[in-house]
Design a protein around this motif. Structure first.
Motif, PDB file in Angstrom:
ATOM      1  N   HIS A 196     -21.061  55.501  11.605  1.00  0.00           N
ATOM      2  CA  HIS A 196     -20.262  55.530  13.052  1.00  0.00           C
ATOM      3  C   HIS A 196     -19.239  54.356  12.958  1.00  0.00           C
ATOM      4  O   HIS A 196     -19.400  53.332  12.855  1.00  0.00           O
ATOM      5  CB  HIS A 196     -21.207  55.158  14.183  1.00  0.00           C
ATOM      6  CG  HIS A 196     -20.694  55.558  15.496  1.00  0.00           C
ATOM      7  ND1 HIS A 196     -21.165  54.925  16.775  1.00  0.00           N
ATOM      8  CD2 HIS A 196     -19.729  56.452  15.741  1.00  0.00           C
ATOM      9  CE1 HIS A 196     -20.331  55.386  17.871  1.00  0.00           C
ATOM     10  NE2 HIS A 196     -19.489  56.402  17.247  1.00  0.00           N
ATOM     11  N   THR A 197     -18.013  54.946  13.203  1.00  0.00           N
ATOM     12  CA  THR A 197     -16.821  54.157  12.849  1.00  0.00           C
ATOM     13  C   THR A 197     -16.028  54.256  14.296  1.00  0.00           C
ATOM     14  O   THR A 197     -15.673  55.237  14.912  1.00  0.00           O
ATOM     15  CB  THR A 197     -15.829  54.747  11.801  1.00  0.00           C
ATOM     16  OG1 THR A 197     -16.531  54.733  10.569  1.00  0.00           O
ATOM     17  CG2 THR A 197     -14.764  53.878  11.902  1.00  0.00           C
ATOM     18  N   VAL A 198     -15.503  53.054  14.851  1.00  0.00           N
ATOM     19  CA  VAL A 198     -14.702  52.684  15.937  1.00  0.00           C
ATOM     20  C   VAL A 198     -13.465  51.861  15.585  1.00  0.00           C
ATOM     21  O   VAL A 198     -13.657  51.006  14.720  1.00  0.00           O
ATOM     22  CB  VAL A 198     -15.520  51.889  16.940  1.00  0.00           C
ATOM     23  CG1 VAL A 198     -14.916  52.023  18.426  1.00  0.00           C
ATOM     24  CG2 VAL A 198     -16.780  52.753  17.284  1.00  0.00           C
ATOM     25  N   ARG A 199     -12.423  52.318  16.013  1.00  0.00           N
ATOM     26  CA  ARG A 199     -11.228  51.352  16.104  1.00  0.00           C
ATOM     27  C   ARG A 199     -11.606  50.178  16.637  1.00  0.00           C
ATOM     28  O   ARG A 199     -12.120  50.098  17.942  1.00  0.00           O
ATOM     29  CB  ARG A 199      -9.928  52.090  16.648  1.00  0.00           C
ATOM     30  CG  ARG A 199      -9.399  53.283  15.839  1.00  0.00           C
ATOM     31  CD  ARG A 199      -7.548  53.581  16.254  1.00  0.00           C
ATOM     32  NE  ARG A 199      -7.459  54.725  15.641  1.00  0.00           N
ATOM     33  CZ  ARG A 199      -7.352  55.830  16.031  1.00  0.00           C
ATOM     34  NH1 ARG A 199      -8.023  56.242  17.256  1.00  0.00           N
ATOM     35  NH2 ARG A 199      -7.075  57.028  15.453  1.00  0.00           N
ATOM     36  N   GLU A 200     -10.945  49.013  16.104  1.00  0.00           N
ATOM     37  CA  GLU A 200     -11.424  47.750  16.785  1.00  0.00           C
ATOM     38  C   GLU A 200     -10.917  47.744  18.350  1.00  0.00           C
ATOM     39  O   GLU A 200     -11.493  46.972  19.219  1.00  0.00           O
ATOM     40  CB  GLU A 200     -10.743  46.520  16.134  1.00  0.00           C
ATOM     41  CG  GLU A 200     -11.085  45.289  16.492  1.00  0.00           C
ATOM     42  CD  GLU A 200     -10.612  44.189  15.541  1.00  0.00           C
ATOM     43  OE1 GLU A 200      -9.434  44.092  15.498  1.00  0.00           O
ATOM     44  OE2 GLU A 200     -11.468  43.246  15.280  1.00  0.00           O
ATOM     45  N   TYR A 201      -9.716  48.266  18.627  1.00  0.00           N
ATOM     46  CA  TYR A 201      -9.278  48.054  20.032  1.00  0.00           C
ATOM     47  C   TYR A 201      -9.781  49.370  20.888  1.00  0.00           C
ATOM     48  O   TYR A 201      -9.589  48.899  22.023  1.00  0.00           O
ATOM     49  CB  TYR A 201      -7.850  48.302  20.288  1.00  0.00           C
ATOM     50  CG  TYR A 201      -7.080  49.508  19.518  1.00  0.00           C
ATOM     51  CD1 TYR A 201      -6.617  49.753  18.239  1.00  0.00           C
ATOM     52  CD2 TYR A 201      -7.263  50.576  20.395  1.00  0.00           C
ATOM     53  CE1 TYR A 201      -6.377  51.156  17.704  1.00  0.00           C
ATOM     54  CE2 TYR A 201      -6.864  52.029  19.900  1.00  0.00           C
ATOM     55  CZ  TYR A 201      -6.214  52.058  18.442  1.00  0.00           C
ATOM     56  OH  TYR A 201      -5.864  53.355  18.374  1.00  0.00           O
ATOM     57  N   GLU A 239      -3.895  50.994   6.938  1.00  0.00           N
ATOM     58  CA  GLU A 239      -2.434  51.230   7.523  1.00  0.00           C
ATOM     59  C   GLU A 239      -2.259  50.389   8.702  1.00  0.00           C
ATOM     60  O   GLU A 239      -1.729  50.902   9.909  1.00  0.00           O
ATOM     61  CB  GLU A 239      -2.011  52.649   7.840  1.00  0.00           C
ATOM     62  CG  GLU A 239      -2.059  53.660   6.579  1.00  0.00           C
ATOM     63  CD  GLU A 239      -1.904  54.989   6.729  1.00  0.00           C
ATOM     64  OE1 GLU A 239      -1.762  55.378   8.064  1.00  0.00           O
ATOM     65  OE2 GLU A 239      -1.673  55.610   5.956  1.00  0.00           O
ATOM     66  N   GLY A 240      -2.931  49.001   8.655  1.00  0.00           N
ATOM     67  CA  GLY A 240      -2.440  48.189   9.849  1.00  0.00           C
ATOM     68  C   GLY A 240      -3.928  48.282  10.853  1.00  0.00           C
ATOM     69  O   GLY A 240      -3.810  47.426  11.781  1.00  0.00           O
ATOM     70  N   THR A 241      -4.382  49.132  10.884  1.00  0.00           N
ATOM     71  CA  THR A 241      -5.512  49.441  12.024  1.00  0.00           C
ATOM     72  C   THR A 241      -6.866  49.030  11.623  1.00  0.00           C
ATOM     73  O   THR A 241      -7.381  49.222  10.252  1.00  0.00           O
ATOM     74  CB  THR A 241      -5.414  50.795  12.291  1.00  0.00           C
ATOM     75  OG1 THR A 241      -4.424  51.305  12.736  1.00  0.00           O
ATOM     76  CG2 THR A 241      -6.595  51.054  13.404  1.00  0.00           C
ATOM     77  N   VAL A 243     -15.499  59.462  22.746  1.00  0.00           N
ATOM     78  CA  VAL A 243     -14.587  58.264  22.903  1.00  0.00           C
ATOM     79  C   VAL A 243     -13.662  58.163  22.011  1.00  0.00           C
ATOM     80  O   VAL A 243     -13.824  58.428  20.726  1.00  0.00           O
ATOM     81  CB  VAL A 243     -15.659  57.246  22.447  1.00  0.00           C
ATOM     82  CG1 VAL A 243     -15.016  55.612  22.737  1.00  0.00           C
ATOM     83  CG2 VAL A 243     -16.890  57.159  23.572  1.00  0.00           C
ATOM     84  N   ALA A 244     -12.447  57.825  22.516  1.00  0.00           N
ATOM     85  CA  ALA A 244     -11.082  57.887  21.682  1.00  0.00           C
ATOM     86  C   ALA A 244     -11.296  56.685  20.373  1.00  0.00           C
ATOM     87  O   ALA A 244     -11.637  55.651  20.676  1.00  0.00           O
ATOM     88  CB  ALA A 244      -9.998  57.361  22.638  1.00  0.00           C
TER      89      ALA A 244
END
Length: 220
Positions: free
Chosen positions: A190-195, A170-172, A133-134
């Motif tokens: 386990h980490t995921v970008r919010e978007y 950095e804004g993410t 998953v990206a």
């Protein structure tokens, strides 16, 4: 000596094991998983670790997985003791170079022999479920220190909290889910970008990673 030579280590999990004697009257050895026999270490024993102050680095972390950086080791390392010869200092420096940046576990000098287990570099990767998953990645931490991560670039430096919730780098915005691994002072994050799309079950993945990692730890 004969028992050490016949000791079989799984190169799947362990890179090397150090058996460090108490003093000059007790031999020290290194056994590498990928090599036959053992290597004698004449300039490495607990008295030397004591005289150089390096024992203060290792003993608080007994029976736990930890990564020591060069800074961690050099901050304690002292060479001004009259009880340290140039050969002793060279032996200690070699030992530090061989273990720095590696995941290690020690026995806290139980039974008069200090044992240092250096895990194979891919150890944690074998316990983490594959997923593509990206913007999603796993990290393993001990306290506030990241021991291993699939995160790209410098991301691990930005996870000091190691708790459920969000951080902004950095804004993410990143969302973190954490599973503690008892009895070890370890956490799987386990980490995921919010978007990023939630095309997976975070809780299930963490349980899978935790069970797999504990299985490896209890068998290493």
């Amino acid at each position: 000596m004969n028992k050490l030579e016949t000791l079989r280590l799984s190169s799947y999990m362990v890179d090397a094991v150090y058996f460090i004697g108490a003093n000059v009257n007790q031999l020290s050895y290194r056994k590498q998983a990928a090599s036959p026999g053992v290597e004698e270490l004449p300039n490495l024993h607990m008295e030397l670790l004591h005289h150089s102050k390096l024992e203060n680095v290792f003993l608080p972390d007994r029976d736990q997985l930890i990564v020591y950086t060069e800074e961690d080791l050099m901050r304690r390392f002292r060479t001004d003791s009259e009880l340290l010869s140039s050969a002793d200092i060279a032996g200690l420096q070699r030992f530090m170079k061989e273990i720095q940046g590696r995941v290690v576990m020690t026995n806290g000098n139980a039974n008069g022999v200090f044992i240092v287990i250096v895990l194979e570099d891919g150890f944690f990767g074998r316990a983490i479920p594959e997923q593509d998953v990206a913007g999603s990645f796993f990290s393993v931490a001990n306290g506030e220190r990241i021991l291993w991560s699939t995160a790209p670039g410098p991301f691990p430096a930005y996870v000091p909290e190691l708790s459920e919730g969000e951080t902004i780098t950095e804004g993410t915005t990143y969302r973190h889910a954490v599973k503690e691994l008892s009895p070890f002072r370890l956490s799987v994050i386990h980490t995921v970008r919010e978007y990023g799309p939630y095309r997976f079950d975070t809780e299930l993945l963490l349980k899978m990673a935790g069970i797999s990692l504990l299985t490896l730890l209890f068998h290493c």
